[in-house]
Scaffold this active site. Structure first.
Site, PDB file in Angstrom:
ATOM      1  N   CYS A   1       3.889  -7.011  -6.475  1.00 39.35           N
ATOM      2  CA  CYS A   1       2.642  -7.435  -5.822  1.00 39.35           C
ATOM      3  C   CYS A   1       1.795  -6.241  -5.412  1.00 39.35           C
ATOM      4  O   CYS A   1       0.628  -6.408  -5.067  1.00 39.35           O
ATOM      5  CB  CYS A   1       2.939  -8.307  -4.612  1.00 39.35           C
ATOM      6  SG  CYS A   1       3.854  -7.458  -3.320  1.00 39.35           S
TER       7      CYS A   1
ATOM      8  N   CYS B   1       8.616 -10.707   1.027  1.00 41.23           N
ATOM      9  CA  CYS B   1       7.750  -9.951   1.939  1.00 41.23           C
ATOM     10  C   CYS B   1       8.560  -9.460   3.142  1.00 41.23           C
ATOM     11  O   CYS B   1       8.326  -8.366   3.653  1.00 41.23           O
ATOM     12  CB  CYS B   1       6.571 -10.808   2.390  1.00 41.23           C
ATOM     13  SG  CYS B   1       5.799 -11.734   1.050  1.00 41.23           S
TER      14      CYS B   1
HETATM   15 FE1  FES Z   1       3.653  -8.663  -1.574  1.00 44.26          FE
HETATM   16 FE2  FES Z   1       4.028 -10.416   0.340  1.00 44.26          FE
HETATM   17  S1  FES Z   1       3.109 -10.747  -1.581  1.00 44.26           S
HETATM   18  S2  FES Z   1       4.739  -8.370   0.254  1.00 44.26           S
END
Ligand code: FES
Length: 141
Positions: free
Chosen positions: A35, A104
């Site tokens: 991400c 996360c």
């Molecule tokens: Fe990357 Fe939450 S989507 S840490």
């Protein structure tokens, strides 16, 4: 049911311990390759206790809420307890995270571990390298 608990929303909207610490005793920075989110934790340690902790997180709301909660959970605690903090404990303290957002909270666990390792390295504290060698599968999947 709402996707996010009230606690997640509270820590996202009013994150605790945001910022940096000058001359921190330990700094840990980790990122999630998938991400692209980045989390940095600063520790001030006095007599083996986390006397202060701050974070800077460039990331999603769950990462910010996880950082905030994680810093609250380790503040005032012995370094060993900070090191033992799991992403599960962070997620539980937030009254849960959606399954696809659990990674996360892993970022928070890893950033704290990296900061403790930095503290150990800087102060010549002996440790078992195994403790730091196994990145969580959930985070790097
Ligand atoms: Fe990357 Fe939450 S989507 S840490």
């Amino acid at each position: 049911m709402a996707l996010y608990s009230e606690k997640v929303m509270d820590h996202f909207r009013n994150p605790r311990n945001v910022g940096s610490i000058e001359n921190a005793d330990g700094v840990g920075e980790v990122g999630n390759a998938k991400c692209g989110d980045i989390m940095k934790i600063y520790l001030k340690i006095d007599e083996d206790v986390v006397s202060d902790v701050k974070f800077e997180t460039f990331g999603c709301g769950s990462a910010i809420a996880s950082s905030s909660m994680a810093t609250e959970l380790i503040k005032g605690k012995p370094v060993g307890e900070a090191l033992a903090l799991t992403n599960k404990a962070v997620a539980e303290a937030l009254d849960g995270l959606p399954a696809h957002k659990l990674h996360c909270s892993v970022l928070a666990e890893e950033a704290i571990r990296a900061a403790v390792k930095d503290y150990y390295d800087k102060n010549g504290v002996a440790y078992d390298a195994e403790q730091f060698s196994s990145p969580c599968a959930a985070c790097h999947a």
